[in-house]
Enzyme design. Structure first.
Site, PDB file in Angstrom:
ATOM      1  N   HIS A 127       0.806  -1.211   0.000  1.00 37.48           N
ATOM      2  CA  HIS A 127       0.000   0.000   0.000  1.00 37.48           C
ATOM      3  C   HIS A 127       0.846   1.272   0.000  1.00 37.48           C
ATOM      4  O   HIS A 127       0.342   2.349  -0.301  1.00 37.48           O
ATOM      5  CB  HIS A 127      -0.988   0.002   1.176  1.00 37.48           C
ATOM      6  N   ASP A 187      -0.081  -7.729   1.170  1.00 45.94           N
ATOM      7  CA  ASP A 187       0.353  -6.341   1.393  1.00 45.94           C
ATOM      8  C   ASP A 187       1.874  -6.225   1.409  1.00 45.94           C
ATOM      9  O   ASP A 187       2.454  -5.629   2.317  1.00 45.94           O
ATOM     10  CB  ASP A 187      -0.236  -5.780   2.676  1.00 45.94           C
ATOM     11  N   SER A 220       4.787   1.894   8.022  1.00 38.89           N
ATOM     12  CA  SER A 220       4.380   0.825   7.111  1.00 38.89           C
ATOM     13  C   SER A 220       5.549   0.319   6.283  1.00 38.89           C
ATOM     14  O   SER A 220       6.232   1.092   5.613  1.00 38.89           O
ATOM     15  CB  SER A 220       3.291   1.320   6.158  1.00 38.89           C
TER      16      SER A 220
END
Length: 465
Positions: free
Chosen positions: A202, A236, A316
């Site tokens: 993402h 992801d 992230s």
């Protein structure tokens, strides 16, 4: 960060994205928080076409102790050989004449045996890591380029030393978002000695789709151009090609299977744009079913490592590391206490990381073919049922592995292999923890009767632009 499923107590698990006020190039800022409340009551299991339902609101995208050597000749100090043979007389020798070994000698013998056992276990773990890398070599990994030895020994472990060891292997990532350079930020780490960096999908998904710019920044502030080799929305994950980072030491890869709840961990990354940031905590839980992703079509379901180490927007894709300096997960999502659309939120001590064992498998696939593969059964499951009595199967696709294995509409799956399943997301995650080609036993309740079904998992390859 990423967006996660909402539990039945209504606490959203959210993912992070660039703010609506996109920062200018070179700047970084907190990602916005968007709740991910599903409009549909059913989602398909991996590989099953999704039923026609109302679209889900788009989620934002963006963020051994030293061994004592045995004594020479195998004898312990003070013990000068075996006792003399007993006399020929059958009479039992007087106990006062029997040779006695001093108590300290027995203690030393026990200590040596213990240390040998510890060393043997450690060596076995190293061999297991090497075997793991070798088994993945055919899938795209070069075992010689991967580091698995723990940089630190147990007696030398500390957060200070973990930070000093891992910061040079951790990078900040800037990616184009909606046409604006550096608008999406995240973290990553050097995966091997061949110039590959691992991060979250993402973080770079929008730039990858638009062929936009992606750059990584090392701990000294040097920027390098990066290209996406491949990515997986299901897990992801994304693998970047950054030839210039070959000079950086790759992070050592651990094993999720050896994690224990309560052991210390360190999260490293660039939260809120603050590069080279270190936070610490513990492993709070293992095998936690978590949903992340941007849209209904690329929602990720991961069997996450839960931690209370502070994880915030910009973390992230960064590494979650144990106290001997091995990466045991990729930070991907956090739970929040709220904030609403357009609001800001931060860590409340509930963060989630993709297990490194899955990262190694998916990265190997991407490095070999540019694409990731995941297991499928070919059925739809209700992910909004809140009775926690298992996963309710709504549709079984004709000709699918599920149909061949005897799964039927209306069945309630309560176990996948050895994993107890309480809901739909738990079932999806349990399936995706296996590999295509495996035959897995499903425990099913049907009309009040229990059935054991064996289903051979098929493979589905992601085709991402």
């Amino acid at each position: 960060m990423t967006q996660e499923p909402q539990d039945d107590q209504s606490r959203p698990i959210s993912r992070w994205a660039p703010p609506s006020d996109v920062p200018s190039a070179g700047q970084s800022s907190p990602d916005d928080l968007v709740d991910d409340e599903r409009d549909t009551a059913e989602v398909p299991l991996p590989g099953m076409p999704r039923p026609a339902v109302a679209p889900v609101p788009a989620a934002d995208t963006a963020p051994l102790p030293p061994m004592v050597p045995p004594p020479p000749g195998g004898s312990l100090p003070g013990f000068d050989g075996p006792p003399a043979p007993p006399p020929s007389s059958p009479a039992r020798p007087d106990s006062s004449q029997r040779r006695r070994i001093p108590g300290p000698i027995w203690a030393l013998a026990a200590a040596v045996a213990f240390l040998l056992g510890v060393l043997g276990g450690y060596a076995g773990g190293v061999l297991e890591d090497q075997d793991d890398m070798s088994s993945l070599a055919g899938g795209g990994l070069d075992p010689g380029s991967i580091e698995t030895d723990a940089p630190l020994e147990g007696d030398d472990a500390s957060i200070v030393k973990v930070a000093a060891t891992l910061l040079p292997s951790t990078v900040q990532i800037f990616a184009e978002y909606q046409g604006v350079e550096d608008a999406a930020t995240g973290s990553g780490f050097v995966f091997d000695r061949n110039g590959h960096v691992v991060t979250n999908n993402h973080v770079v998904a929008d730039a990858a789709k638009a062929k936009g710019s992606i750059e990584v920044v090392d701990h000294k502030g040097r920027r390098y151009k990066a290209d996406v080799i491949g990515r997986s929305a299901v897990y992801d994950l994304a693998v970047l090609d950054v030839p210039e980072v070959k000079e950086l030491e790759p992070a050592s890869l651990g094993s999720t299977s050896r994690l224990r709840i309560g052991e210390g961990v360190v999260a490293i990354g660039s939260p809120l744009g603050l590069s080279s940031t270190v936070t610490s905590g513990i492993v709070s839980a293992l095998q936690r079913p978590v949903s992340t992703g941007q849209t209904e079509d690329d929602t990720s379901y991961i069997n996450a490592v839960q931690t209370d180490a502070a994880i915030n927007p910009g973390n992230s894709g960064g590494p979650l590391v144990n106290l001997v300096g091995q990466v045991i997960g990729v930070n991907s999502a956090i739970a929040t206490a709220g904030g609403g659309e357009g609001g800001e939120g931060g860590s409340i001590g509930v963060g989630f990381a993709i297990p490194i064992d899955q990262v190694k498998v998916t990265a190997a696939q991407i490095l070999k073919t540019g694409k990731a593969t995941y297991p499928i059964v070919g059925a739809s499951v209700d992910v909004q049922a809140v009775d926690h009595n298992g996963a309710l199967i709504s549709v079984v696709e004709a000709g699918s592995p599920a149909a061949a294995g005897g799964l039927k509409d209306g069945d309630r799956v309560t176990k996948v292999g050895d994993v107890t399943v309480t809901d739909g997301i738990g079932m999806i995650v349990a399936i995706r923890a296996h590999q295509p080609g495996e035959t897995v036993e499903f425990t099913v309740m049907r009309n009040g009767a229990r059935h054991e079904l064996k289903i051979k998992l098929d493979a589905q390859t992601e085709n991402l632009a």
